[in-house]
Design a protein around this motif. Structure first.
Motif, PDB file in Angstrom:
ATOM      1  N   LYS A 120       0.837  -1.200   0.000  1.00 38.84           N
ATOM      2  CA  LYS A 120       0.000   0.000   0.000  1.00 38.84           C
ATOM      3  C   LYS A 120       0.876   1.256   0.000  1.00 38.84           C
ATOM      4  O   LYS A 120       0.612   2.209  -0.758  1.00 38.84           O
ATOM      5  N   ARG A 157      -9.702   3.652  10.085  1.00 39.32           N
ATOM      6  CA  ARG A 157      -9.768   5.057   9.681  1.00 39.32           C
ATOM      7  C   ARG A 157     -10.469   5.942  10.719  1.00 39.32           C
ATOM      8  O   ARG A 157     -10.657   7.142  10.481  1.00 39.32           O
ATOM      9  N   PRO A 178      -4.780   2.877   5.679  1.00 34.18           N
ATOM     10  CA  PRO A 178      -4.507   4.086   4.886  1.00 34.18           C
ATOM     11  C   PRO A 178      -3.028   4.454   4.904  1.00 34.18           C
ATOM     12  O   PRO A 178      -2.389   4.455   5.955  1.00 34.18           O
ATOM     13  N   SER A 206       1.702   8.439   8.681  1.00 33.32           N
ATOM     14  CA  SER A 206       0.558   7.677   8.187  1.00 33.32           C
ATOM     15  C   SER A 206       0.336   6.442   9.059  1.00 33.32           C
ATOM     16  O   SER A 206       1.257   5.953   9.721  1.00 33.32           O
TER      17      SER A 206
END
Length: 411
Positions: free
Chosen positions: A83, A204, A243, A253
């Motif tokens: 990712k 999230r 994410p 992140s």
């Protein structure tokens, strides 16, 4: 305070590129040595010990828990890394990643063809199901050898190998999901996909709630296992749901956060335990090493990893850089990729997993695993020697004030 400092030191040690390869090698040697020692019966009893509730279909042996359970942690880290690389890393710029990505595809296709050709040549078409065994590269081993023996070489070499290995992992995941799933139970698969979606929503939220994320992840893993798809795929999907962009005003992140938190667990615990139980080949039961080395599966795996990987990676790169506008990064030429081509032949973690998924009989499985280990040693030595040679050549060129620029391939 002291505990946090100690934990930080352990994490830094665990995430070094040399640590993963060293622990894998040590665990593999320990498992192989124990399986061939006078106490081999203890090893067999330990690996065959059944744990888990039978009513839930989780009455697995210790060896199966290592490959289906612990290895899911490693694949979760792989998913998180994929990712990050696709959104913010080496796979973000298509033109920059095109050559190593294509080299990864070529480096998987040629070994598969070579393995299949050997099986047909030796008259063992039943072994063709193992075509994917020599296609995978072990990123921990490969980057570890590069870190030790490639000091002083252009950083572009590491970037090329990392991009190639990440793409290699992605293709290997797809291959396992598509070609090594015999029967799918739609209801359980649907539950697994819903659990992954719920995990993606929960991860999230403004604040990470581990008491919520952990059980959802376990449900996703258990349902994926019950669906017939290999349970490690759940780990990949959960990792991909994290994410990679910064949200809620955070400084790092969440993909980076999860990577830091789970990479050390995967490297120090999951991968070594898997290697320990996967390399327990009892030579006396297989007719000795000579008995394994004469089998078509052994020869196909060894040829695919040592020769097929090199030819696939360098051949694809040569074709692309000569006949298309695509080029290698500044500072490296095709000759500089020779050590990288050898390092891609170090197939271990995923190759061992695919070997277990390919065959149900001990003879083929052991021959495949012996081929993986022998080929990985040969490929690692060849990679180390060529890296040292290139590093010394670069040092001499630097001391003499000369800078070597590889010639650009002509169109």
């Amino acid at each position: 305070m002291a505990a946090s400092v100690g934990g930080g030191r352990v994490r830094r040690w665990a995430t070094r590129e040399t640590t993963g390869g060293a622990l894998l090698l040590g665990a593999a040697l320990l498992g192989f040595g124990w399986a061939n020692s006078p106490w081999s019966s203890v090893y067999s009893a330990l690996s065959g010990l059944v744990l888990g509730p039978a009513s839930w279909g989780l009455d697995l042996t210790v060896a199966q828990w290592a490959s289906d359970g612990l290895l899911a942690i490693f694949f979760f880290v792989v998913g998180v890394e994929l990712k990050q690389e696709m959104l913010t890393g080496s796979l973000r710029r298509v033109r920059q990643a095109a050559v190593p990505v294509a080299a990864a595809v070529g480096g998987m296709a040629v070994p598969a063809v070579l393995f299949s050709a050997v099986q047909l040549l030796y008259g063992d078409p039943g072994a063709l199901h193992g075509w994917a065994i020599p296609t995978a590269t072990d990123i921990a081993f490969a980057l570890g050898v590069l870190a030790v023996f490639g000091r002083g070489l252009p950083r572009a070499l590491r970037a090329f190998l990392l991009t190639l290995a990440v793409m290699d992992d992605l293709i290997a995941i797809i291959v396992i999901a598509v070609f090594y799933t015999d029967r799918i139970h739609p209801v359980f698969l649907a539950v697994a996909l819903v659990a992954v979606a719920v995990f993606g929503l929960c991860v999230r939220l403004p604040r990470l709630r581990w008491w919520l994320l952990a059980p959802v992840a376990v449900i996703a893993w258990g349902a994926m296992h019950a669906s017939g798809v290999h349970a490690t795929i759940a780990g990949v999907m959960l990792g991909l749901s994290v994410p990679a962009a910064m949200i809620h005003g955070e400084q790092t992140s969440r993909a980076t956060h999860f990577d830091r938190g789970f990479r050390s667990v995967a490297i120090v615990i999951a991968l070594p335990i898997f290697a320990f139980f996967s390399t327990g080949i009892t030579l006396k039961d297989a007719g000795g090493f000579s008995g394994l080395a004469t089998q078509s599966v052994f020869l196909g795996v060894a040829a695919g990893l040592v020769v097929g990987k090199l030819v696939g990676v360098l051949g694809t790169t040569a074709v692309l850089t000569r006949w298309t506008p695509l080029r290698l990064p500044d500072g490296i030429g095709l000759r500089d990729l020779l050590p990288v081509g050898f390092l891609t032949g170090i197939g271990f973690t995923v190759s061992l997993l695919v070997a277990e998924l390919s065959f149900s009989d001990t003879d083929h499985v052991w021959a495949a695993k012996a081929g993986i280990m022998a080929a990985s040693v040969v490929a690692g030595i060849l990679g180390a020697v060529t890296l040292r040679w290139d590093a010394r050549r670069a040092t001499r060129a630097g001391m003499s004030g000369e800078v070597e620029h590889p010639p650009e391939p002509t169109a």
